[in-house]
Design a protein around this motif. Structure first.
Motif, PDB file in Angstrom:
ATOM      1  N   VAL A 290       0.851  -1.203   0.000  1.00 57.16           N
ATOM      2  CA  VAL A 290       0.000   0.000   0.000  1.00 57.16           C
ATOM      3  C   VAL A 290       0.882   1.248   0.000  1.00 57.16           C
ATOM      4  O   VAL A 290       2.018   1.227   0.487  1.00 57.16           O
ATOM      5  CB  VAL A 290      -0.967   0.016   1.209  1.00 57.16           C
ATOM      6  N   HIS A 291       0.319   2.315  -0.582  1.00 57.34           N
ATOM      7  CA  HIS A 291       1.044   3.584  -0.714  1.00 57.34           C
ATOM      8  C   HIS A 291       0.119   4.744  -0.358  1.00 57.34           C
ATOM      9  O   HIS A 291      -1.102   4.629  -0.448  1.00 57.34           O
ATOM     10  CB  HIS A 291       1.517   3.776  -2.160  1.00 57.34           C
ATOM     11  N   THR A 292       0.755   5.862   0.002  1.00 58.89           N
ATOM     12  CA  THR A 292       0.024   7.116   0.191  1.00 58.89           C
ATOM     13  C   THR A 292       0.323   8.028  -0.997  1.00 58.89           C
ATOM     14  O   THR A 292       1.473   8.096  -1.455  1.00 58.89           O
ATOM     15  CB  THR A 292       0.466   7.816   1.491  1.00 58.89           C
TER      16      THR A 292
ATOM     17  N   THR B 296       7.548  -2.631  -1.137  1.00 60.46           N
ATOM     18  CA  THR B 296       6.992  -2.797   0.212  1.00 60.46           C
ATOM     19  C   THR B 296       6.012  -1.658   0.490  1.00 60.46           C
ATOM     20  O   THR B 296       5.919  -0.715  -0.300  1.00 60.46           O
ATOM     21  CB  THR B 296       8.107  -2.755   1.267  1.00 60.46           C
ATOM     22  N   ASP B 297       5.304  -1.737   1.600  1.00 63.90           N
ATOM     23  CA  ASP B 297       4.423  -0.633   1.992  1.00 63.90           C
ATOM     24  C   ASP B 297       5.247   0.658   2.075  1.00 63.90           C
ATOM     25  O   ASP B 297       6.345   0.671   2.651  1.00 63.90           O
ATOM     26  CB  ASP B 297       3.768  -0.909   3.344  1.00 63.90           C
ATOM     27  N   TYR B 298       4.717   1.724   1.486  1.00 64.93           N
ATOM     28  CA  TYR B 298       5.443   2.988   1.380  1.00 64.93           C
ATOM     29  C   TYR B 298       4.484   4.085   1.841  1.00 64.93           C
ATOM     30  O   TYR B 298       3.729   4.652   1.044  1.00 64.93           O
ATOM     31  CB  TYR B 298       5.887   3.178  -0.076  1.00 64.93           C
ATOM     32  N   ILE B 299       4.504   4.337   3.140  1.00 62.20           N
ATOM     33  CA  ILE B 299       3.477   5.178   3.760  1.00 62.20           C
ATOM     34  C   ILE B 299       4.122   6.413   4.372  1.00 62.20           C
ATOM     35  O   ILE B 299       4.942   6.322   5.289  1.00 62.20           O
ATOM     36  CB  ILE B 299       2.703   4.383   4.836  1.00 62.20           C
ATOM     37  N   MET B 300       3.768   7.556   3.858  1.00 59.33           N
ATOM     38  CA  MET B 300       4.315   8.821   4.337  1.00 59.33           C
ATOM     39  C   MET B 300       3.433   9.395   5.435  1.00 59.33           C
ATOM     40  O   MET B 300       2.218   9.518   5.258  1.00 59.33           O
ATOM     41  CB  MET B 300       4.420   9.820   3.182  1.00 59.33           C
ATOM     42  N   SER B 301       4.036   9.759   6.552  1.00 60.21           N
ATOM     43  CA  SER B 301       3.296  10.408   7.639  1.00 60.21           C
ATOM     44  C   SER B 301       3.217  11.909   7.388  1.00 60.21           C
ATOM     45  O   SER B 301       4.235  12.561   7.158  1.00 60.21           O
ATOM     46  CB  SER B 301       4.002  10.153   8.977  1.00 60.21           C
ATOM     47  N   ASP B 302       2.003  12.452   7.436  1.00 58.83           N
ATOM     48  CA  ASP B 302       1.823  13.908   7.323  1.00 58.83           C
ATOM     49  C   ASP B 302       1.390  14.509   8.663  1.00 58.83           C
ATOM     50  O   ASP B 302       0.841  15.602   8.723  1.00 58.83           O
ATOM     51  CB  ASP B 302       0.821  14.243   6.208  1.00 58.83           C
TER      52      ASP B 302
END
Length: 300
Positions: free
Chosen positions: A182-184, A266-272
């Protein structure tokens, strides 16, 4: 109050930023290569005279050699010019500077910066030039950093090239990303509004912020929203690594894309969270609404 200047004003983010500036009732000016060479400080001084804020939204062709010399040159010219004009810099960055891969889930502004790619090292050098100049008291600067984005006019988006581009012809969308991780993703108009939000906050000077993203989703989730907007039912084609490897041997762009493929493994999730906590009233665009606007733009 002086005007706000947007370097790279003809790109998707530059246009979104100009719209956001004008929506706030501020005088804005979009500047392109025709106005000034962004690597030439004297040319920048001429076009930025009187600018209170300068947004650096300059893009370069997707080429490691060009990035390695080009982005640091732009940063050096911008710092030199803004030191003379007194303009505040709002620097639009991407997430390529983080590393090594795989990144933590989620990753934030404190994530290590040891990028595994040439393009990542170029972006790291470029943003450090700007922030080192801020720390040295030469300029005032703020960084707004974006995830992969989509939206009206975003021709370099992973959801345009061989994706929406194909769907508009009734062909299956193609991606290098596997189904599963999953991605953001970020919407162009949210990026523009986010940059202006930072520009109007003096307290954000010297800080780096991740600009707002949507929830983490799979490629198929995004494809379903594109199908809904288009009234189609096209299935995503995932290009295998071996095919990409073969194509990269004679297609330079594929070679450049492959260098960044670690982002899709892989999961690539950016925190905002940092941005959201400072600006709790900022309203993001849903993926559904953003994709509908992107489809409408490219249909026309």
């Amino acid at each position: 109050m002086g005007y706000h200047a947007i370097l790279g004003g003809d790109g998707a983010i530059g246009r979104a930023t100009l719209e956001a500036v004008k929506a706030r009732g501020i005088d804005g000016k979009a500047l392109t290569r025709a106005d000034a060479n962004a690597m030439n400080p004297e040319a920048l001084v001429r076009v930025l005279d009187g600018a209170e804020v300068v947004y650096d939204c300059v893009g370069l062709p997707y080429n490691s050699d060009l990035w390695t010399t080009g982005f640091p040159a732009i940063s050096n010219a911008l710092v030199t010019a803004c030191e003379k004009t007194g303009s505040r810099i709002v620097y639009f960055d991407n997430v390529y500077l983080y590393g090594p891969a795989p990144l933590p889930v989620p990753f934030d502004e404190k994530t290590p910066r040891n990028p595994p790619s040439r393009k990542g090292r170029a972006r790291k050098t470029a943003v450090e030039i700007v922030m080192d100049a801020h720390r040295a008291g030469r300029v005032r600067a703020t960084v707004g950093r974006a995830a992969d984005f989509y939206g009206p006019g975003a021709v370099n988006s992973p959801f345009y090239i061989s994706f929406l581009e194909n769907m508009l012809k009734g062909k299956a969308p193609q991606v290098a990303m596997p189904e599963g991780p999953v991605h953001t993703y970020a919407y162009t108009e949210d990026m523009g509004r986010g940059l202006v939000t930072l520009a109007l906050d003096d307290g954000a000077s010297g800080e780096e912020f991740h600009l707002p993203v949507g929830p983490a989703v799979k490629v198929s989730d995004m494809a379903a929203l594109f199908n809904k907007a288009l009234g189609t039912s096209l299935k995503v084609t995932h290009i295998p690594d071996i095919v990409l490897l073969g194509a990269s041997l004679f297609q330079p762009l594929i070679r450049e894309v492959r260098e960044m493929s670690y982002q899709y493994k892989t999961d690539y999730i950016m925190s905002d969270n940092k941005f959201r906590q400072r600006y709790p009233k900022f309203m993001s665009t849903s993926y559904g609404d953003g994709i509908a606007a992107m489809v409408d733009h490219f249909r026309k």
